[in-house]
Design a protein around this motif. Structure first.
Motif, PDB file in Angstrom:
ATOM      1  N   PHE A 139       0.665  -1.186  -0.091  1.00 40.40           N
ATOM      2  CA  PHE A 139       0.246   0.333  -0.029  1.00 40.40           C
ATOM      3  C   PHE A 139       1.428   1.198   0.278  1.00 40.40           C
ATOM      4  N   ILE A 140       1.613   1.011   1.047  1.00 34.88           N
ATOM      5  CA  ILE A 140       2.626   2.657   0.599  1.00 34.88           C
ATOM      6  C   ILE A 140       3.871   2.684  -0.340  1.00 34.88           C
ATOM      7  N   GLN A 141       3.661   1.372  -1.061  1.00 35.54           N
ATOM      8  CA  GLN A 141       4.389   1.268  -2.676  1.00 35.54           C
ATOM      9  C   GLN A 141       3.606   2.255  -3.491  1.00 35.54           C
ATOM     10  N   GLU A 142       1.986   1.556  -3.047  1.00 33.66           N
ATOM     11  CA  GLU A 142       1.287   2.086  -4.075  1.00 33.66           C
ATOM     12  C   GLU A 142       1.306   3.664  -4.149  1.00 33.66           C
ATOM     13  N   HIS A 143       1.391   4.060  -3.300  1.00 29.15           N
ATOM     14  CA  HIS A 143       1.623   5.877  -2.613  1.00 29.15           C
ATOM     15  C   HIS A 143       2.377   6.692  -3.449  1.00 29.15           C
ATOM     16  N   ILE A 144       3.634   6.466  -3.549  1.00 30.18           N
ATOM     17  CA  ILE A 144       5.229   6.259  -3.563  1.00 30.18           C
ATOM     18  C   ILE A 144       4.653   6.063  -5.606  1.00 30.18           C
ATOM     19  N   ASN A 145       4.904   5.084  -6.145  1.00 31.28           N
ATOM     20  CA  ASN A 145       3.986   5.253  -7.088  1.00 31.28           C
ATOM     21  C   ASN A 145       3.137   5.551  -7.822  1.00 31.28           C
TER      22      ASN A 145
ATOM     23  N   LEU B 252       1.212   8.678  -5.809  1.00 29.27           N
ATOM     24  CA  LEU B 252       0.222  10.072  -5.955  1.00 29.27           C
ATOM     25  C   LEU B 252       1.310  10.652  -7.038  1.00 29.27           C
ATOM     26  N   PRO B 253       0.456  12.178  -7.421  1.00 27.17           N
ATOM     27  CA  PRO B 253       1.117  12.923  -8.079  1.00 27.17           C
ATOM     28  C   PRO B 253       2.428  13.743  -6.995  1.00 27.17           C
ATOM     29  N   GLY B 254       3.241  14.124  -8.076  1.00 30.46           N
ATOM     30  CA  GLY B 254       4.111  15.611  -7.852  1.00 30.46           C
ATOM     31  C   GLY B 254       5.400  15.007  -7.649  1.00 30.46           C
ATOM     32  N   ASN B 255       5.935  15.658  -7.469  1.00 31.51           N
ATOM     33  CA  ASN B 255       7.681  15.787  -7.446  1.00 31.51           C
ATOM     34  C   ASN B 255       8.033  14.676  -5.700  1.00 31.51           C
ATOM     35  N   LYS B 256       7.824  13.802  -5.961  1.00 37.97           N
ATOM     36  CA  LYS B 256       7.909  13.118  -4.956  1.00 37.97           C
ATOM     37  C   LYS B 256       9.722  12.498  -4.351  1.00 37.97           C
TER      38      LYS B 256
ATOM     39  N   ASN C 103      -9.509   5.476  -8.079  1.00 39.40           N
ATOM     40  CA  ASN C 103     -10.116   6.401  -6.493  1.00 39.40           C
ATOM     41  C   ASN C 103      -9.477   6.878  -5.578  1.00 39.40           C
ATOM     42  N   ARG C 104      -9.303   5.531  -4.897  1.00 37.19           N
ATOM     43  CA  ARG C 104      -8.560   5.438  -3.799  1.00 37.19           C
ATOM     44  C   ARG C 104      -7.520   6.906  -3.603  1.00 37.19           C
ATOM     45  N   ILE C 105      -6.429   6.359  -4.764  1.00 34.78           N
ATOM     46  CA  ILE C 105      -5.782   7.700  -4.746  1.00 34.78           C
ATOM     47  C   ILE C 105      -5.530   8.789  -5.458  1.00 34.78           C
ATOM     48  N   ASN C 106      -6.641   9.844  -5.544  1.00 35.93           N
ATOM     49  CA  ASN C 106      -7.446  10.452  -6.042  1.00 35.93           C
ATOM     50  C   ASN C 106      -7.837  11.066  -4.852  1.00 35.93           C
ATOM     51  N   ASN C 107      -8.603   9.962  -4.087  1.00 34.81           N
ATOM     52  CA  ASN C 107      -8.637  11.096  -3.042  1.00 34.81           C
ATOM     53  C   ASN C 107      -8.295  11.462  -1.866  1.00 34.81           C
ATOM     54  N   LEU C 108      -6.488  10.745  -2.350  1.00 35.89           N
ATOM     55  CA  LEU C 108      -5.692  11.271  -0.578  1.00 35.89           C
ATOM     56  C   LEU C 108      -5.520  12.387  -2.059  1.00 35.89           C
ATOM     57  N   ALA C 109      -4.953  11.949  -3.028  1.00 38.55           N
ATOM     58  CA  ALA C 109      -4.276  13.319  -4.192  1.00 38.55           C
ATOM     59  C   ALA C 109      -4.873  14.362  -3.384  1.00 38.55           C
ATOM     60  N   VAL C 110      -6.531  15.262  -3.522  1.00 35.19           N
ATOM     61  CA  VAL C 110      -7.153  15.380  -2.757  1.00 35.19           C
ATOM     62  C   VAL C 110      -6.465  16.298  -1.824  1.00 35.19           C
ATOM     63  N   ILE C 111      -6.576  15.084  -0.398  1.00 38.36           N
ATOM     64  CA  ILE C 111      -6.199  15.680   0.993  1.00 38.36           C
ATOM     65  C   ILE C 111      -5.193  16.567   0.805  1.00 38.36           C
ATOM     66  N   LEU C 112      -4.007  16.127   0.347  1.00 37.81           N
ATOM     67  CA  LEU C 112      -3.130  16.230   0.341  1.00 37.81           C
ATOM     68  C   LEU C 112      -2.787  17.908  -0.353  1.00 37.81           C
ATOM     69  N   GLN C 113      -3.838  17.971  -0.975  1.00 38.71           N
ATOM     70  CA  GLN C 113      -3.419  19.272  -2.449  1.00 38.71           C
ATOM     71  C   GLN C 113      -4.439  20.235  -1.537  1.00 38.71           C
ATOM     72  N   GLN C 114      -5.373  19.738  -0.369  1.00 42.47           N
ATOM     73  CA  GLN C 114      -6.283  21.087   0.253  1.00 42.47           C
ATOM     74  C   GLN C 114      -5.006  21.326   1.325  1.00 42.47           C
TER      75      GLN C 114
END
Length: 374
Positions: A20-26, A28-32, A358-369
């Protein structure tokens, strides 16, 4: 969504069970930038020490190992300098302990913090007790607190997390990789995937399968993973004369697990609350098996209660109810069409509610907010 600089901080460099963490790394948008090294990061995104001076490293080691301190200014300042130097817009801390320990650095660097909880960091008694004072500080500073099951949301609330910061966002599954299989044509093959630890109760899976094997001579069980209970579980299988019916594969790649799922009829996982309080979040393996359309037999535990609709898209029993689990395994072993029917319903449920995008998009929105509200 505007481009942003994201720093993901995780405890382990590599862990086969932390997909699940690797999915976030792979995904999520942004310069990571990814930092790691325990509850507080020791290494930067290039594998170098965050603390640059030898004197600083020595001071850190003495304070940590000799005096067992958690608030160590030299490492906090090193992380503050890193966040500023890399122009980090937001930090995603994987696990509550990590979020708790990096809170001061984020505050000093004026960087928003999102804490993503996963399971033991909320439910394991000793861990929570050890870090609770820092948890409370992190609750106050963090922009959002992300949990992966309804039970976890409630547990965090009980610990003092503000209700308006708690967000339920379970893990997701890549349904383009975990495609639906033809369960109607399957043999009596059962599959279990996970670490051999108390909260997975691998011995319960063996005991339940023994009942099936005594009735159906062609039934087979594959158990994927490793862990402290591996040898004990293998010994139990031998004592129950199941050596020719149970295959212990060890750790497998995602592709190998997908192949096994496509050869199986039923996925079995007997998750329980461990004696030390440790619990699941929402097991990825349940989501993956569901996406493949396997019939699932599991327990009424944590996020499994949401990922599997009991009696409709799978069967759930109370924790430690081995007889009940065996009964449903027998039912599915004897009726392949039933297995296919409930597997089809589970596959649809997963695709509607647990798609990784959908789950990654939700998390990306949380980060952007969090960035927008800075």
């Amino acid at each position: 969504m505007k481009p942003f600089n994201l720093c993901i901080i995780k405890p382990n460099k590599d862990a086969f069970s932390e997909t699940f963490i690797q999915e976030h790394i792979n995904r999520l948008p942004g310069n990571k930038k990814v930092l790691y090294g325990g509850s507080f990061p020791v290494y930067d995104d290039e594998g170098n020490y965050l603390i640059k001076s030898k004197i600083g490293l020595l001071s850190y080691l003495i304070q940590k190992r000799v005096f067992k301190k958690k608030d160590i200014a030299v490492r906090t300042n090193a992380l503050v300098n890193y966040l500023k130097a890399k122009n980090i817009d937001v930090v995603l801390a994987e696990y509550g302990m990590v979020g708790a320990m990096v809170t001061d650095a984020c505050k000093l660097a004026n960087v928003p913090l999102i804490i993503h909880y996963h399971g033991a960091d909320v439910h394991h008694h000793n861990t929570v007790n050890e870090y609770l004072p820092w948890y409370k500080t992190s609750f106050a500073y963090a922009s959002a607190l992300v949990a992966v099951s309804g039970d976890m949301v409630e547990a965090l609330r009980q610990l003092g997390a503000p209700a308006d910061k708690l967000i339920l966002n379970p893990y997701g599954v890549d349904t383009t990789k975990f495609t639906q299989t033809n369960v109607a044509a399957s043999a009596r093959n059962f599959l279990s995937v996970g670490r051999f630890v108390e909260k997975k109760s691998p011995s319960s899976v063996i005991k339940g399968f023994k009942v099936v094997a005594d009735k159906f001579g062609d039934a087979r069980l594959w158990m994927v993973g490793t862990g402290p209970l591996s040898e004990q579980t293998k010994q139990l299988a031998a004592e129950l004369n199941l050596n020719d019916k149970v295959t212990f594969t060890g750790v497998l790649s995602a592709v190998q697990i997908q192949e096994l799922m496509h050869q199986s009829r039923c996925f079995v996982q007997h998750s329980v609350t461990a004696a030390d309080g440790d619990m699941e979040g929402t097991p990825n393996t349940i989501l993956e098996a569901g996406a493949c359309g396997l019939a699932i037999v599991s327990t009424m535990h944590a996020g499994i209660k949401e990922a599997v609709i009991n009696g409709e898209t799978g069967y759930l029993v109370p924790e430690h109810d081995v007889a009940g689990m065996a009964n449903y395994m027998m039912k599915l072993a004897g009726d392949v069409q039933l297995a296919a029917d409930i597997g089809n319903k589970e596959a649809a449920h997963i695709r509607k509610n647990y798609d990784i995008n959908n789950r990654i998009n939700n998390l990306a929105v949380i980060l952007q907010q969090a960035i927008n509200n800075k």
